[in-house]
Write a protein that holds these residues in place. Sequence first.
Motif, PDB file in Angstrom:
ATOM      1  N   LEU A   1     -30.192 -11.674   6.769  1.00 16.06           N
ATOM      2  CA  LEU A   1     -30.789 -11.716   5.433  1.00 16.06           C
ATOM      3  C   LEU A   1     -32.170 -12.345   5.515  1.00 16.06           C
ATOM      4  CD1 LEU A   1     -27.678 -13.032   3.470  1.00 16.06           C
ATOM      5  CD2 LEU A   1     -28.540 -10.697   3.510  1.00 16.06           C
ATOM      6  N   THR A   2     -33.139 -11.707   4.867  1.00 18.23           N
ATOM      7  CA  THR A   2     -34.478 -12.297   4.772  1.00 18.23           C
ATOM      8  C   THR A   2     -34.952 -12.162   3.337  1.00 18.23           C
ATOM      9  OG1 THR A   2     -35.793 -10.302   5.015  1.00 18.23           O
ATOM     10  CG2 THR A   2     -34.961 -11.282   7.035  1.00 18.23           C
ATOM     11  N   GLY A   3     -36.107 -12.754   3.043  1.00 16.47           N
ATOM     12  CA  GLY A   3     -36.743 -12.499   1.761  1.00 16.47           C
ATOM     13  C   GLY A   3     -37.496 -11.189   1.835  1.00 16.47           C
ATOM     14  N   VAL A   4     -37.939 -10.679   0.697  1.00 13.20           N
ATOM     15  CA  VAL A   4     -38.719  -9.438   0.706  1.00 13.20           C
ATOM     16  C   VAL A   4     -40.084  -9.710   1.312  1.00 13.20           C
ATOM     17  CG1 VAL A   4     -39.840  -7.720  -0.745  1.00 13.20           C
ATOM     18  CG2 VAL A   4     -37.518  -8.445  -1.253  1.00 13.20           C
ATOM     19  N   ARG A   5     -40.671 -10.828   0.912  1.00 15.30           N
ATOM     20  CA  ARG A   5     -42.009 -11.165   1.357  1.00 15.30           C
ATOM     21  C   ARG A   5     -42.108 -12.656   1.491  1.00 15.30           C
ATOM     22  NH1 ARG A   5     -45.473  -7.156  -2.071  1.00 15.30           N
ATOM     23  NH2 ARG A   5     -45.602  -5.626  -0.423  1.00 15.30           N
TER      24      ARG A   5
ATOM     25  N   VAL B   1     -32.101  -2.551   4.771  1.00 14.55           N
ATOM     26  CA  VAL B   1     -31.934  -2.290   3.344  1.00 14.55           C
ATOM     27  C   VAL B   1     -32.889  -3.216   2.611  1.00 14.55           C
ATOM     28  CG1 VAL B   1     -30.260  -1.958   1.519  1.00 14.55           C
ATOM     29  CG2 VAL B   1     -29.506  -2.128   3.882  1.00 14.55           C
ATOM     30  N   ALA B   2     -33.762  -2.634   1.796  1.00 17.52           N
ATOM     31  CA  ALA B   2     -34.782  -3.448   1.144  1.00 17.52           C
ATOM     32  C   ALA B   2     -34.362  -3.801  -0.274  1.00 17.52           C
ATOM     33  CB  ALA B   2     -36.107  -2.704   1.123  1.00 17.52           C
ATOM     34  N   ARG B   3     -34.765  -4.961  -0.713  1.00 21.77           N
ATOM     35  CA  ARG B   3     -34.593  -5.434  -2.089  1.00 21.77           C
ATOM     36  C   ARG B   3     -33.131  -5.406  -2.530  1.00 21.77           C
ATOM     37  NH1 ARG B   3     -39.125  -6.463  -4.804  1.00 21.77           N
ATOM     38  NH2 ARG B   3     -41.038  -5.731  -3.869  1.00 21.77           N
ATOM     39  N   VAL B   4     -32.362  -6.223  -1.859  1.00 21.14           N
ATOM     40  CA  VAL B   4     -30.946  -6.308  -2.171  1.00 21.14           C
ATOM     41  C   VAL B   4     -30.736  -7.290  -3.314  1.00 21.14           C
ATOM     42  CG1 VAL B   4     -28.780  -7.204  -1.257  1.00 21.14           C
ATOM     43  CG2 VAL B   4     -30.170  -5.649   0.107  1.00 21.14           C
ATOM     44  N   ALA B   5     -29.946  -6.895  -4.279  1.00 19.01           N
ATOM     45  CA  ALA B   5     -29.595  -7.816  -5.360  1.00 19.01           C
ATOM     46  C   ALA B   5     -28.269  -8.502  -5.072  1.00 19.01           C
ATOM     47  CB  ALA B   5     -29.523  -7.086  -6.695  1.00 19.01           C
ATOM     48  N   ASP B   6     -27.398  -7.800  -4.382  1.00 18.64           N
ATOM     49  CA  ASP B   6     -26.097  -8.393  -4.078  1.00 18.64           C
ATOM     50  C   ASP B   6     -25.416  -7.563  -2.993  1.00 18.64           C
ATOM     51  OD1 ASP B   6     -23.996 -10.066  -4.160  1.00 18.64           O
ATOM     52  OD2 ASP B   6     -23.252  -9.465  -6.131  1.00 18.64           O
ATOM     53  N   ILE B   7     -24.582  -8.213  -2.215  1.00 18.61           N
ATOM     54  CA  ILE B   7     -23.723  -7.478  -1.282  1.00 18.61           C
ATOM     55  C   ILE B   7     -22.314  -7.614  -1.839  1.00 18.61           C
ATOM     56  CG2 ILE B   7     -22.841  -7.357   1.065  1.00 18.61           C
ATOM     57  CD1 ILE B   7     -25.558  -8.287   2.027  1.00 18.61           C
ATOM     58  N   VAL B   8     -21.791  -6.519  -2.339  1.00 17.50           N
ATOM     59  CA  VAL B   8     -20.577  -6.585  -3.145  1.00 17.50           C
ATOM     60  C   VAL B   8     -19.333  -6.751  -2.280  1.00 17.50           C
ATOM     61  CG1 VAL B   8     -19.269  -5.439  -4.945  1.00 17.50           C
ATOM     62  CG2 VAL B   8     -21.724  -5.085  -4.801  1.00 17.50           C
ATOM     63  N   SER B   9     -19.256  -5.921  -1.217  1.00 18.58           N
ATOM     64  CA  SER B   9     -18.042  -6.002  -0.409  1.00 18.58           C
ATOM     65  C   SER B   9     -18.360  -5.566   1.013  1.00 18.58           C
ATOM     66  CB  SER B   9     -16.959  -5.095  -0.997  1.00 18.58           C
ATOM     67  OG  SER B   9     -17.382  -3.749  -0.868  1.00 18.58           O
ATOM     68  N   ILE B  10     -17.533  -6.021   1.916  1.00 20.31           N
ATOM     69  CA  ILE B  10     -17.645  -5.571   3.308  1.00 20.31           C
ATOM     70  C   ILE B  10     -16.248  -5.146   3.746  1.00 20.31           C
ATOM     71  CG2 ILE B  10     -18.191  -6.258   5.666  1.00 20.31           C
ATOM     72  CD1 ILE B  10     -20.049  -8.380   4.376  1.00 20.31           C
ATOM     73  N   LYS B  11     -16.129  -3.845   4.063  1.00 22.68           N
ATOM     74  CA  LYS B  11     -14.803  -3.337   4.425  1.00 22.68           C
ATOM     75  C   LYS B  11     -14.930  -2.402   5.611  1.00 22.68           C
ATOM     76  CE  LYS B  11     -12.444  -2.937   0.306  1.00 22.68           C
ATOM     77  NZ  LYS B  11     -12.289  -2.005  -0.791  1.00 22.68           N
ATOM     78  N   ASP B  12     -14.136  -2.615   6.602  1.00 23.10           N
ATOM     79  CA  ASP B  12     -14.103  -1.740   7.794  1.00 23.10           C
ATOM     80  C   ASP B  12     -15.503  -1.496   8.345  1.00 23.10           C
ATOM     81  OD1 ASP B  12     -11.448  -1.540   7.077  1.00 23.10           O
ATOM     82  OD2 ASP B  12     -11.850   0.214   5.811  1.00 23.10           O
ATOM     83  N   GLY B  13     -16.275  -2.534   8.456  1.00 22.18           N
ATOM     84  CA  GLY B  13     -17.590  -2.382   9.053  1.00 22.18           C
ATOM     85  C   GLY B  13     -18.598  -1.681   8.179  1.00 22.18           C
ATOM     86  N   VAL B  14     -18.293  -1.503   6.898  1.00 22.88           N
ATOM     87  CA  VAL B  14     -19.247  -0.883   5.970  1.00 22.88           C
ATOM     88  C   VAL B  14     -19.427  -1.823   4.783  1.00 22.88           C
ATOM     89  CG1 VAL B  14     -19.690   1.059   4.433  1.00 22.88           C
ATOM     90  CG2 VAL B  14     -18.576   1.441   6.637  1.00 22.88           C
ATOM     91  N   ALA B  15     -20.688  -2.055   4.465  1.00 25.38           N
ATOM     92  CA  ALA B  15     -20.967  -2.959   3.341  1.00 25.38           C
ATOM     93  C   ALA B  15     -21.427  -2.163   2.144  1.00 25.38           C
ATOM     94  CB  ALA B  15     -22.037  -3.966   3.733  1.00 25.38           C
ATOM     95  N   GLU B  16     -20.968  -2.588   0.966  1.00 20.36           N
ATOM     96  CA  GLU B  16     -21.482  -1.983  -0.265  1.00 20.36           C
ATOM     97  C   GLU B  16     -22.538  -2.924  -0.816  1.00 20.36           C
ATOM     98  OE1 GLU B  16     -18.656  -1.320  -3.383  1.00 20.36           O
ATOM     99  OE2 GLU B  16     -20.254  -0.624  -4.711  1.00 20.36           O
TER     100      GLU B  16
END
Lengths: 415, 645, 256
Positions: free
Chosen positions: C93-97, C120-135
């Motif tokens: 995770l980083t900041g945008v700028r 992935v740019a400009r993330v507001a939230d990472i909702v879930s992580i399941k089976d190696g895939v994040a929403e």
Amino acid sequence: MSDIIRRDPRREWIARNRLHPLHDSVANAVQGEVRGPSGLLRKNPHQVGFIGPNGLKRIDRLKGNAVVGVGNKRSAANQEAVLPLHKVDNPDFYIVVVPDMVGGRLSGHDKDILGLAHTMVSTIEGNGAVVAVCFGESKETHYDLAGVDRLIHLSASEYEGFAPEARLTALTHIEAQLAPKHWLFPDSIHGGSDLGSRLAARLGERPAAQAWQVSGEQTVCRGGGGSLDISRQTPRILMLLEECGEAIDETRHEALAIEVDGISVSEPALQDKGLMDVDPSAIPLAEAEFILSAGNGIHNWDQFHKVATVLGATEGASRVAVDDGFMPRFRQVGATGTWVTARVYLAVGISGAIQHMQGIGQCDKVVAINTDAGCDMVKRAALSVIGDSEDILAELMLLAQARKKGSQEEQSDAA
Amino acid sequence: MVIDWLPSILIVVLLALGVIGALRRISLWRAGQPEKVNLIAGLMAMPGRYLNDLHHVVERDKYMSRTHVATAGGFVLSMVLVIAVYVFHVEQKIVTWLLLGALVLMLCGAFFVFKRRLNPPSRLSKGPWMRLPKSLITFALTFIVLTLPVAGVLPEGFGGVLLTLILSVGVIVGLGELLFGMGWGGPMKHAFAGALHLAFHRRPERFGGGRSTGLKPAQLGGESHGVAKPSDFKWNQLLGFDACVQCGKCEAMCPAFAAGQPLNPKKLIQDMVVGLAGGTDAKYAGSPHPVRKTGKEPGKEVGHAKGGANNIITAGLIEADTLWSCTTCRACVEECPMMIEHVDAIVDMRRFLTMEKGDTPNKGSEVLENIIATDNPNGYAPSSRTNWSADQNLPVMKEKKQADVLFWVSDGAFDMRSQRILRSFVKLMKAANVDVAILGDEERDSGDLARRLGDDATFQSLAKRNLATLSQYSFKKIVTTDPHAYHCLRNEYADFDTEGALKGVEVLHHTTFLNQLVQAGALKLDTFKGGKVTYHDPCYLGRYNGEYDAPRDLLRSLGIEVAEMERSRFRSRCCGGGGGAPITDIPGERRIADMRMEDVTATGAELVAVGCQQCTAMLEGVVEPRPEVKDIAEILAGQLIEEVH
Amino acid sequence: MQPNVVSLISIGRHPQSGRARRAEQDGRGVELGLKLAGEKLSVLHVGNPEEPVLRQYAGMGLPAMTVLKQDETADAVPALSDYLQQEKIDIVLTGVRSESGESSGMVPYLLAEKLGWPVVARVADIVSIKDGVAEVLLALPRGQRRSVTVKLPFIASVDNAAAPARQSAFGPGQRVRMESVNTHGEVDQIRVDWQEAPAKPRPKRLKTVKAKTAADRFKAATAKPQGGSGKVMKNESAAEKAKAIFDLLIEENVIR
């Protein structure tokens, strides 16, 4: 109606008598051709010309320019149609612009960048062409007027919606095919800066982000969190701020299509799942663009909430409304609450304590509904309406509902 | 007497039990942190402190002070004599008559206590406290009857076995309450703990008419900051909690309690007692912390709070909201007959919440972050601090280096309403030709807000930096329009002033300073022709610094007869703006400022004069129609006769 | 399964005072990291381990943080990518700028390019992580959100729309365990040639009038300037007043 032309002696008399109190209305009412008693065309010498800024009467002999009217508009349209065509044959180099195309159309930001691209072309030796790369479905019909010399339109479904990886692949192909001198992206949240950064990382170029003063040689861009101006040599990839250049408005351009072949897009790692439905009331107050704010003058709170929903506005409140328990604390606008940046701030029943006025200092247009014409909010507002808020909100709701209905019908008609 | 030895044995046994209980109690206090106290001097000063300082506070309620003198005086005297007569068998007539006299005195006192308890006001705790007058009367009556034969009034052996048995029960009940209860946590605990509390008080400066209101600096660094568990308090703070008599004077004065915010200072102190002794508050029989009617969640009623000396206080003993409701107005401290320091305790516990848990509610964290990053609570550019005085032609210390008066502008410089006060004050100083300068952009927030919100690290950093700035310049007085900054500069910066930046400097509030100017005839003022005027005493000017007269003198100099509010001077009700309360913003039934404005309206005044920008902001926040709110500087500036040159 | 999350932090700059602070977006990145990984979150900084601002991040309740020790003028990307390659990481995770330096926002992209991970740019939230895939929820203007799924490992830049960073407490900040790793960075040669100056306020674009005739130009020059006090409607009917407001709302394009 009979064909007999009837005279109204009284009106004629008033029209002749310039001192008559009704003279103006009568004289102005007479429009178009006026026929005399014998049926001859009559000209009223008093109505020729206009009163100049120094109070003297001026008669404009240049037909078509003097009087603002329908004819004038038509002539303006004619002029637009004959804008000179800017032709670029066998260009020596390309400058590629990748516009955001928000809603399928060129935004103001995009047009500014296209304009800037042309000023860059003019400072660089040789014959340059401005190429626009557009992805997805396009509703834009005036590429020619925006300054697009060459157009690459990639409308395949893999570029539709959110597809930065597919678009990046396409851009790398274009890089190989055209070897553009510069790549210009809007530095925007709509994807321009994302795509620009991806391309820069892929090509190993050092881009200039937040650039706002660009010539062929020198670029000034913002750095240090907006606190620095960095002057540097203009790099190949630029991400440009709004109003970085002047949009094209005096020339037409060819907008010739360029075909890019052989792009193979692999399975993207990012899968678009579509836009979420966001309730306007869930948008943070500081981010909201349109705020409907309630104060002490609101008595019918159900109605207020309904109006906010119908207008699609984010709700705000004055301190008093919050203290009295009608609104939660996080809705409070003002120096002691949230500082808002809304473009339109509709203040209902808020007289405007000084802390509140401080909090809305950055709002563009303030509209006030209040019973007190002398309050501070009315002084600040671009439009103030004096009266009972309940009645006015009720009318406003009717208007909004009517419009919604209308647009729905329109959509169903179109479908 | 049939069983002559029984009373003596009972007295000795109960006395011994009482002493054991007292030792156990002392060991509970010793769980607290060490604090240096002069034990001998404290004990020596104790009777004086009791008779003088404590009595002064109790004296505000004449009924209670006389009752207490009779009861307590009678009890102490009779207890000494009881031991002399029944344990050491001093059987001179004069002693027994003296004992009888003391007992009768106590009986009278106890009777009045009883009378008050017949229909007690809500602020008083019930439960064991309702039993107390009866126990007192039992004690007095028992020993009167017991002593009558000794004194020779009744024949020896009067009444026989039955009376002896009844009297023995009386002895057990009376002494049980008074001696056993004293050591083992009954209502009489207050006498024992209270006496020691007076002797070992953490702020001995308060006795003999002095004032000590500055918070003690927090120790920075180490494993924890602030008070997390009861054992993190200093031992004499714990002792102080035990001294509480649950008279509820604090409860009656507390603005937060009156506003229905979840704070009852009396309950808070009793919660601390629960914490230090361990257990639950099931025995507490006074008013609880108010609970909002809308959100009645289970577990908030009395009886659910659990605590222990080493349990985290905010985990089960009290809600964090209780601590954040306090406006630090010191009304409770001022009113407490036992001189308990509620505000110190609350801020100590806030320090833990802010500096360890990072859990300052609502806007607290944002404000603290702003103070750290910009030296003002609203995050304005530090370079815009002097914008307000662009048209005032005020010299800046950086250029002037020295002046008679340094005007400490405070954060009011950023607030458009407060700027009106600042301008008025500058106008007055100019009219009086005061040699004044400001620090300009070098000034920083005084740290008041950060400190009350529990962030002592930020306060200390601000204090040190401000002092470093001040030490570069020479001036004789600092004057400020902000009582909060005034309090910090005058009472709290001294702890960090290693270089003596404020040595020999007089720190004044602008009303004091203006009063000096008016008295010296440096200002020509017109008489005020407006309507009725009342004056609101800011807490940080009045209770914290004892300045009640200068503002009133100033108003009088304008020909204003102040229509006093019922609660004025040391009993002034807070505006609700202190202690970061507007920032932590704990919901209650009403707003404190609204209640204060009702006090104002009750006087029929059209204008309320204030001496504090925070009070001005709070009172002006009350919905109109309401009386006008003006700072004294503004009123004065309006009546200034300017000389035309 | 708790993912291995690394939050990259930088030294921020307060827009008003110019003082160093916990950067807005990086703070949100740490907050998001704490939400995903709790105590196991690793926090990484490149620069000076003595920097007091790092304690403001630590005050969010971090038991430890790692600092890749490096000179201020050096490029952070090589050191970061070397370090990240060694660890087994799911999300960075980083900041945008960043709020200081060039502020180009290129760090996540350069890292992604080097590591071969998606960004992935400009993330507001990472909702879930399941089976190696994040929403992941992306932030769009006006509070709108887009839902995207992405395979681990990936790099995300955190937008201002993400949950705000929790309060920084003084005590934990003082007690943080600083693990300092020596790296040697190369001096950023390109940047040496640049000239930096305090930002000038950008001129607002005026409405230029392109008039064809002298009369039009004259009219434009002498026209009453807009602004001043607004329009006040007093005696019109409620319907008219509402219409006026509604027209303004449409004109401003806030009603769709």
